[in-house]
Design a protein around this motif. Structure first.
Motif, PDB file in Angstrom:
ATOM      1  N   ARG A  75       0.867  -1.189   0.000  1.00 29.43           N
ATOM      2  CA  ARG A  75       0.000   0.000   0.000  1.00 29.43           C
ATOM      3  C   ARG A  75       0.893   1.225   0.000  1.00 29.43           C
ATOM      4  O   ARG A  75       1.727   1.385   0.884  1.00 29.43           O
ATOM      5  CB  ARG A  75      -0.887   0.032   1.238  1.00 29.43           C
ATOM      6  N   THR A  76       0.699   2.078  -0.997  1.00 30.21           N
ATOM      7  CA  THR A  76       1.530   3.269  -1.098  1.00 30.21           C
ATOM      8  C   THR A  76       0.844   4.329  -1.943  1.00 30.21           C
ATOM      9  O   THR A  76      -0.032   4.020  -2.746  1.00 30.21           O
ATOM     10  CB  THR A  76       2.916   2.936  -1.688  1.00 30.21           C
ATOM     11  N   THR A  77       1.269   5.563  -1.765  1.00 31.98           N
ATOM     12  CA  THR A  77       0.794   6.661  -2.602  1.00 31.98           C
ATOM     13  C   THR A  77       1.826   7.029  -3.659  1.00 31.98           C
ATOM     14  O   THR A  77       1.599   7.918  -4.464  1.00 31.98           O
ATOM     15  CB  THR A  77       0.494   7.911  -1.743  1.00 31.98           C
ATOM     16  N   ASP A  78       2.959   6.359  -3.664  1.00 34.17           N
ATOM     17  CA  ASP A  78       4.055   6.650  -4.592  1.00 34.17           C
ATOM     18  C   ASP A  78       3.931   5.779  -5.848  1.00 34.17           C
ATOM     19  O   ASP A  78       4.155   4.569  -5.794  1.00 34.17           O
ATOM     20  CB  ASP A  78       5.386   6.379  -3.892  1.00 34.17           C
ATOM     21  N   PRO A  79       3.591   6.378  -6.983  1.00 29.86           N
ATOM     22  CA  PRO A  79       3.416   5.578  -8.205  1.00 29.86           C
ATOM     23  C   PRO A  79       4.721   4.935  -8.697  1.00 29.86           C
ATOM     24  O   PRO A  79       4.684   3.873  -9.315  1.00 29.86           O
ATOM     25  CB  PRO A  79       2.873   6.573  -9.229  1.00 29.86           C
ATOM     26  N   THR A  80       5.861   5.550  -8.416  1.00 27.68           N
ATOM     27  CA  THR A  80       7.127   4.945  -8.845  1.00 27.68           C
ATOM     28  C   THR A  80       7.437   3.695  -8.036  1.00 27.68           C
ATOM     29  O   THR A  80       7.998   2.733  -8.570  1.00 27.68           O
ATOM     30  CB  THR A  80       8.292   5.943  -8.734  1.00 27.68           C
ATOM     31  N   GLN A  81       7.066   3.707  -6.773  1.00 33.58           N
ATOM     32  CA  GLN A  81       7.279   2.528  -5.936  1.00 33.58           C
ATOM     33  C   GLN A  81       6.381   1.378  -6.398  1.00 33.58           C
ATOM     34  O   GLN A  81       6.799   0.220  -6.388  1.00 33.58           O
ATOM     35  CB  GLN A  81       7.009   2.869  -4.476  1.00 33.58           C
ATOM     36  N   LEU A  82       5.158   1.710  -6.814  1.00 33.40           N
ATOM     37  CA  LEU A  82       4.265   0.678  -7.335  1.00 33.40           C
ATOM     38  C   LEU A  82       4.831   0.067  -8.617  1.00 33.40           C
ATOM     39  O   LEU A  82       4.810  -1.152  -8.789  1.00 33.40           O
ATOM     40  CB  LEU A  82       2.881   1.274  -7.617  1.00 33.40           C
ATOM     41  N   ALA A  83       5.336   0.911  -9.504  1.00 37.98           N
ATOM     42  CA  ALA A  83       5.905   0.407 -10.754  1.00 37.98           C
ATOM     43  C   ALA A  83       7.123  -0.475 -10.480  1.00 37.98           C
ATOM     44  O   ALA A  83       7.300  -1.521 -11.122  1.00 37.98           O
ATOM     45  CB  ALA A  83       6.281   1.581 -11.658  1.00 37.98           C
ATOM     46  N   PHE A  84       7.954  -0.067  -9.531  1.00 37.50           N
ATOM     47  CA  PHE A  84       9.132  -0.857  -9.161  1.00 37.50           C
ATOM     48  C   PHE A  84       8.713  -2.216  -8.608  1.00 37.50           C
ATOM     49  O   PHE A  84       9.255  -3.257  -8.994  1.00 37.50           O
ATOM     50  CB  PHE A  84       9.977  -0.090  -8.145  1.00 37.50           C
ATOM     51  N   ALA A  85       7.733  -2.210  -7.716  1.00 41.01           N
ATOM     52  CA  ALA A  85       7.255  -3.459  -7.122  1.00 41.01           C
ATOM     53  C   ALA A  85       6.650  -4.368  -8.184  1.00 41.01           C
ATOM     54  O   ALA A  85       6.897  -5.588  -8.179  1.00 41.01           O
ATOM     55  CB  ALA A  85       6.232  -3.164  -6.025  1.00 41.01           C
ATOM     56  N   GLN A  86       5.883  -3.811  -9.108  1.00 36.38           N
ATOM     57  CA  GLN A  86       5.302  -4.623 -10.173  1.00 36.38           C
ATOM     58  C   GLN A  86       6.385  -5.222 -11.065  1.00 36.38           C
ATOM     59  O   GLN A  86       6.272  -6.375 -11.491  1.00 36.38           O
ATOM     60  CB  GLN A  86       4.328  -3.790 -11.004  1.00 36.38           C
ATOM     61  N   ALA A  87       7.434  -4.461 -11.338  1.00 36.41           N
ATOM     62  CA  ALA A  87       8.531  -4.980 -12.158  1.00 36.41           C
ATOM     63  C   ALA A  87       9.255  -6.115 -11.445  1.00 36.41           C
ATOM     64  O   ALA A  87       9.612  -7.125 -12.074  1.00 36.41           O
ATOM     65  CB  ALA A  87       9.506  -3.851 -12.491  1.00 36.41           C
ATOM     66  N   ALA A 147       8.324 -11.955   0.125  1.00 36.30           N
ATOM     67  CA  ALA A 147       9.765 -12.193   0.223  1.00 36.30           C
ATOM     68  C   ALA A 147      10.529 -11.383  -0.823  1.00 36.30           C
ATOM     69  O   ALA A 147      11.567 -10.781  -0.519  1.00 36.30           O
ATOM     70  CB  ALA A 147      10.056 -13.685   0.058  1.00 36.30           C
ATOM     71  N   VAL A 148      10.022 -11.331  -2.040  1.00 36.98           N
ATOM     72  CA  VAL A 148      10.682 -10.586  -3.114  1.00 36.98           C
ATOM     73  C   VAL A 148      10.719  -9.096  -2.778  1.00 36.98           C
ATOM     74  O   VAL A 148      11.758  -8.443  -2.903  1.00 36.98           O
ATOM     75  CB  VAL A 148       9.955 -10.815  -4.465  1.00 36.98           C
ATOM     76  N   LEU A 149       9.603  -8.549  -2.335  1.00 35.89           N
ATOM     77  CA  LEU A 149       9.542  -7.120  -2.014  1.00 35.89           C
ATOM     78  C   LEU A 149      10.418  -6.786  -0.810  1.00 35.89           C
ATOM     79  O   LEU A 149      11.114  -5.774  -0.797  1.00 35.89           O
ATOM     80  CB  LEU A 149       8.097  -6.697  -1.772  1.00 35.89           C
ATOM     81  N   ARG A 150      10.381  -7.634   0.203  1.00 34.93           N
ATOM     82  CA  ARG A 150      11.189  -7.405   1.408  1.00 34.93           C
ATOM     83  C   ARG A 150      12.681  -7.470   1.081  1.00 34.93           C
ATOM     84  O   ARG A 150      13.460  -6.629   1.535  1.00 34.93           O
ATOM     85  CB  ARG A 150      10.835  -8.433   2.468  1.00 34.93           C
ATOM     86  N   ASP A 151      13.085  -8.440   0.285  1.00 42.01           N
ATOM     87  CA  ASP A 151      14.499  -8.604  -0.067  1.00 42.01           C
ATOM     88  C   ASP A 151      15.034  -7.438  -0.891  1.00 42.01           C
ATOM     89  O   ASP A 151      16.235  -7.175  -0.876  1.00 42.01           O
ATOM     90  CB  ASP A 151      14.709  -9.910  -0.862  1.00 42.01           C
ATOM     91  N   ASN A 152      14.148  -6.731  -1.587  1.00 45.21           N
ATOM     92  CA  ASN A 152      14.569  -5.600  -2.413  1.00 45.21           C
ATOM     93  C   ASN A 152      14.331  -4.248  -1.743  1.00 45.21           C
ATOM     94  O   ASN A 152      14.467  -3.215  -2.389  1.00 45.21           O
ATOM     95  CB  ASN A 152      13.863  -5.662  -3.768  1.00 45.21           C
ATOM     96  N   GLY A 153      13.950  -4.262  -0.472  1.00 46.43           N
ATOM     97  CA  GLY A 153      13.832  -3.031   0.306  1.00 46.43           C
ATOM     98  C   GLY A 153      12.670  -2.131  -0.060  1.00 46.43           C
ATOM     99  O   GLY A 153      12.758  -0.920   0.097  1.00 46.43           O
ATOM    100  N   VAL A 154      11.566  -2.713  -0.518  1.00 48.14           N
ATOM    101  CA  VAL A 154      10.395  -1.921  -0.866  1.00 48.14           C
ATOM    102  C   VAL A 154       9.659  -1.534   0.409  1.00 48.14           C
ATOM    103  O   VAL A 154       9.404  -2.377   1.268  1.00 48.14           O
ATOM    104  CB  VAL A 154       9.478  -2.723  -1.808  1.00 48.14           C
ATOM    105  N   ASP A 155       9.323  -0.241   0.531  1.00 46.82           N
ATOM    106  CA  ASP A 155       8.574   0.252   1.695  1.00 46.82           C
ATOM    107  C   ASP A 155       7.074   0.095   1.459  1.00 46.82           C
ATOM    108  O   ASP A 155       6.613   0.112   0.325  1.00 46.82           O
ATOM    109  CB  ASP A 155       8.872   1.739   1.943  1.00 46.82           C
ATOM    110  N   GLY A 156       6.323  -0.016   2.540  1.00 46.66           N
ATOM    111  CA  GLY A 156       4.866  -0.088   2.455  1.00 46.66           C
ATOM    112  C   GLY A 156       4.311  -1.484   2.348  1.00 46.66           C
ATOM    113  O   GLY A 156       3.144  -1.661   2.025  1.00 46.66           O
ATOM    114  N   ILE A 157       5.133  -2.482   2.639  1.00 47.90           N
ATOM    115  CA  ILE A 157       4.699  -3.872   2.545  1.00 47.90           C
ATOM    116  C   ILE A 157       3.639  -4.152   3.611  1.00 47.90           C
ATOM    117  O   ILE A 157       3.777  -3.764   4.751  1.00 47.90           O
ATOM    118  CB  ILE A 157       5.884  -4.837   2.708  1.00 47.90           C
TER     119      ILE A 157
END
Length: 72
Positions: A6-18, A60-70
């Motif tokens: 959950r985030t308001t940052d569209p770049t973070q969403l795109a990164f997570a989707q990639a 696990a993938v998001l956590r390992d890559n340091g994505v915030d808002g998990i």
């Protein structure tokens, strides 16, 4: 479906989707058009959803890559 981010940052969403796409995990972005309700201020978070069977691996993938808002 379960939410993993959950985030308001569209770049973070795109990164997570990639990242998820790179691991062959299909994701779906929800609440994309909620900006109509908040006046395009970007205060309402968007959610990234995955299938129940992919939830553990997606976290696990998001956590390992340091994505915030998990969402755990």
């Amino acid at each position: 479906m379960k939410d993993v981010l959950r985030t308001t940052d569209p770049t973070q969403l795109a990164f997570a989707q990639a990242l998820l796409s790179g691991e062959d995990i299909t994701s779906f972005e929800m609440d994309v058009h909620m900006s109509v309700l908040d006046g395009s201020l970007g205060i309402l978070p968007r959610r990234l959803m995955v299938a129940n069977r992919d939830h553990f691996m997606a976290l696990a993938v998001l956590r390992d890559n340091g994505v915030d808002g998990i969402v755990e």
